[in-house]
Scaffold this motif. Structure first.
Motif, PDB file in Angstrom:
ATOM      1  N   ARG A   1       0.828  -1.208   0.000  1.00 23.74           N
ATOM      2  CA  ARG A   1       0.000   0.000   0.000  1.00 23.74           C
ATOM      3  C   ARG A   1       0.864   1.260   0.000  1.00 23.74           C
ATOM      4  NH1 ARG A   1      -2.842  -1.496   4.251  1.00 23.74           N
ATOM      5  NH2 ARG A   1      -4.293  -2.731   3.035  1.00 23.74           N
ATOM      6  N   VAL A   2       1.886   1.296   0.852  1.00 26.54           N
ATOM      7  CA  VAL A   2       2.707   2.505   0.916  1.00 26.54           C
ATOM      8  C   VAL A   2       3.611   2.622  -0.306  1.00 26.54           C
ATOM      9  CG1 VAL A   2       2.600   2.594   3.430  1.00 26.54           C
ATOM     10  CG2 VAL A   2       4.514   1.424   2.337  1.00 26.54           C
TER      11      VAL A   2
ATOM     12  N   SER B   1       1.534   4.191  -3.173  1.00 35.97           N
ATOM     13  CA  SER B   1       1.334   5.643  -3.130  1.00 35.97           C
ATOM     14  C   SER B   1       2.620   6.409  -3.410  1.00 35.97           C
ATOM     15  CB  SER B   1       0.750   6.066  -1.781  1.00 35.97           C
ATOM     16  OG  SER B   1       1.630   5.766  -0.718  1.00 35.97           O
ATOM     17  N   LEU B   2       3.747   5.940  -2.876  1.00 34.17           N
ATOM     18  CA  LEU B   2       4.996   6.671  -3.088  1.00 34.17           C
ATOM     19  C   LEU B   2       5.519   6.507  -4.509  1.00 34.17           C
ATOM     20  CD1 LEU B   2       6.891   6.175   0.285  1.00 34.17           C
ATOM     21  CD2 LEU B   2       5.650   8.178  -0.517  1.00 34.17           C
TER      22      LEU B   2
ATOM     23  N   GLN C   1       3.757   8.936  -6.659  1.00 38.33           N
ATOM     24  CA  GLN C   1       4.303  10.284  -6.484  1.00 38.33           C
ATOM     25  C   GLN C   1       5.607  10.461  -7.251  1.00 38.33           C
ATOM     26  OE1 GLN C   1       4.820  11.358  -2.378  1.00 38.33           O
ATOM     27  NE2 GLN C   1       2.731  10.812  -1.814  1.00 38.33           N
TER      28      GLN C   1
ATOM     29  N   ARG D   1      -1.922   6.562   5.032  1.00 42.00           N
ATOM     30  CA  ARG D   1      -2.326   7.931   4.675  1.00 42.00           C
ATOM     31  C   ARG D   1      -1.293   8.944   5.152  1.00 42.00           C
ATOM     32  NH1 ARG D   1      -7.633   5.711   5.576  1.00 42.00           N
ATOM     33  NH2 ARG D   1      -7.671   6.301   7.782  1.00 42.00           N
TER      34      ARG D   1
ATOM     35  N   GLU E   1       1.686   8.724   2.794  1.00 41.22           N
ATOM     36  CA  GLU E   1       1.386   9.377   1.521  1.00 41.22           C
ATOM     37  C   GLU E   1       1.614  10.879   1.607  1.00 41.22           C
ATOM     38  OE1 GLU E   1      -2.161   9.377  -1.851  1.00 41.22           O
ATOM     39  OE2 GLU E   1      -2.560   8.613   0.173  1.00 41.22           O
ATOM     40  N   GLU E   2       1.415  11.444   2.795  1.00 44.51           N
ATOM     41  CA  GLU E   2       1.656  12.871   3.020  1.00 44.51           C
ATOM     42  C   GLU E   2       3.088  13.168   3.447  1.00 44.51           C
ATOM     43  OE1 GLU E   2      -1.293  13.798   5.929  1.00 44.51           O
ATOM     44  OE2 GLU E   2      -2.976  13.518   4.535  1.00 44.51           O
ATOM     45  N   ARG E   3       3.934  12.137   3.417  1.00 48.24           N
ATOM     46  CA  ARG E   3       5.354  12.234   3.762  1.00 48.24           C
ATOM     47  C   ARG E   3       5.564  12.706   5.213  1.00 48.24           C
ATOM     48  NH1 ARG E   3       9.167  12.391  -0.607  1.00 48.24           N
ATOM     49  NH2 ARG E   3       8.198  11.421  -2.409  1.00 48.24           N
TER      50      ARG E   3
END
Length: 255
Positions: A28-29, A32-33, A36, A233, A236-238
């Motif tokens: 999952r992580v 998302s990364l 990006q 989550r 995803e927002e670092r």
């Protein structure tokens, strides 16, 4: 610090990793990364996963980056056999020190691979050579040396990392750390207690205990999967997380 990998583990992991909370949380992580990191790259950009194993993460990269050419590489044919059933990505059996590529990659993934390699500094230097200018390395490793247990022994790990150690080794390889955080935070107390208790057993069989730990317990598996969704989550927002049993890093080739 022998290192290496037991090819018999590929079949064991293949049976559970699509459903197991740990593998799902990691995928999952990375999804998302990787989205990006490749969002502004042209169609046909190149992604390489080193140590792709059974192909679960390779499939995640391909799904997250549909405009990319995604390639998986592993030292073991056993892992690539399982990977072929999960993905249509090109697969290469090779050693990173003799990587058979004439091109460089905009993104390289190494997911729980570095801890198996005795000369981790040397491998990171080889990875740097495979990156395109300003290319990114996205990686995970196990965290906290104090969590060392039968699981690490059976998995043929050389080490578990502190944040300072991982950052230092990336920088030694002339990689600039862009993001570094612990993750899998909800697992830390469970792992600390559970592995300590199991380590007290007499005549322990590390491989058998590792296999038992990978079994899926439906209720617990679902709860931990939910908790890791919430953590994803923040990643995803670092955001910098406070704790975790693993480390996640994004590092770029120094210009």
């Amino acid at each position: 610090m022998a290192g290496g990998y037991d090819p018999d583990f590929f079949a064991l992991l293949d049976a559970v990793e699509d459903r197991h909370f740990w593998f799902r949380g990691r995928a999952r992580v990375i999804d998302s990364l990787s989205r990006q990191l490749t969002a502004n790259l042209p169609t046909g950009h190149r992604i390489l996963e080193l140590g792709c194993g059974n192909g679960g993460m390779l499939r995640a990269l391909a799904n997250a980056c549909p405009a990319a050419q995604v390639i998986g590489m592993d030292l073991f044919a056993e892992g690539l056999w399982h990977a072929r059933r999960r993905t249509n990505c090109p697969l290469v059996q090779a050693d990173v020190c003799r990587a058979p590529f004439s091109t460089r990659f905009e993104l390289i993934g190494m997911f729980d691979v570095l801890e198996h390699i005795p000369d981790d500094r040397g491998i990171l230097r080889e990875v740097n050579k495979l990156l395109s200018p300003e290319g990114a390395l996205l990686m995970t490793v196990p965290a906290h040396p104090e969590l060392w247990s039968y699981f690490d022994e059976a998995s043929q790990h050389c080490r578990r990392y502190t944040m300072e150690e991982l950052r230092g080794k990336l920088e030694e390889a002339e990689l600039v750390v862009e993001y570094l955080t612990p993750f899998m935070g909800c697992l830390y107390p469970l792992m600390r207690i559970g592995r300590w208790v199991k380590s007290l057993r007499r005549n322990r069989d590390a491989t058998a205990m590792t296999a038992a730990e990978l079994r899926i317990t439906p209720g617990l598996n679902g709860l931990l999967d939910l908790l890791l969704k919430r953590e994803a989550r923040s990643i995803e927002e670092r955001r910098q997380l406070s704790s975790g049993t693993s480390l996640l890093a994004v590092a770029r080739r120094a210009t």
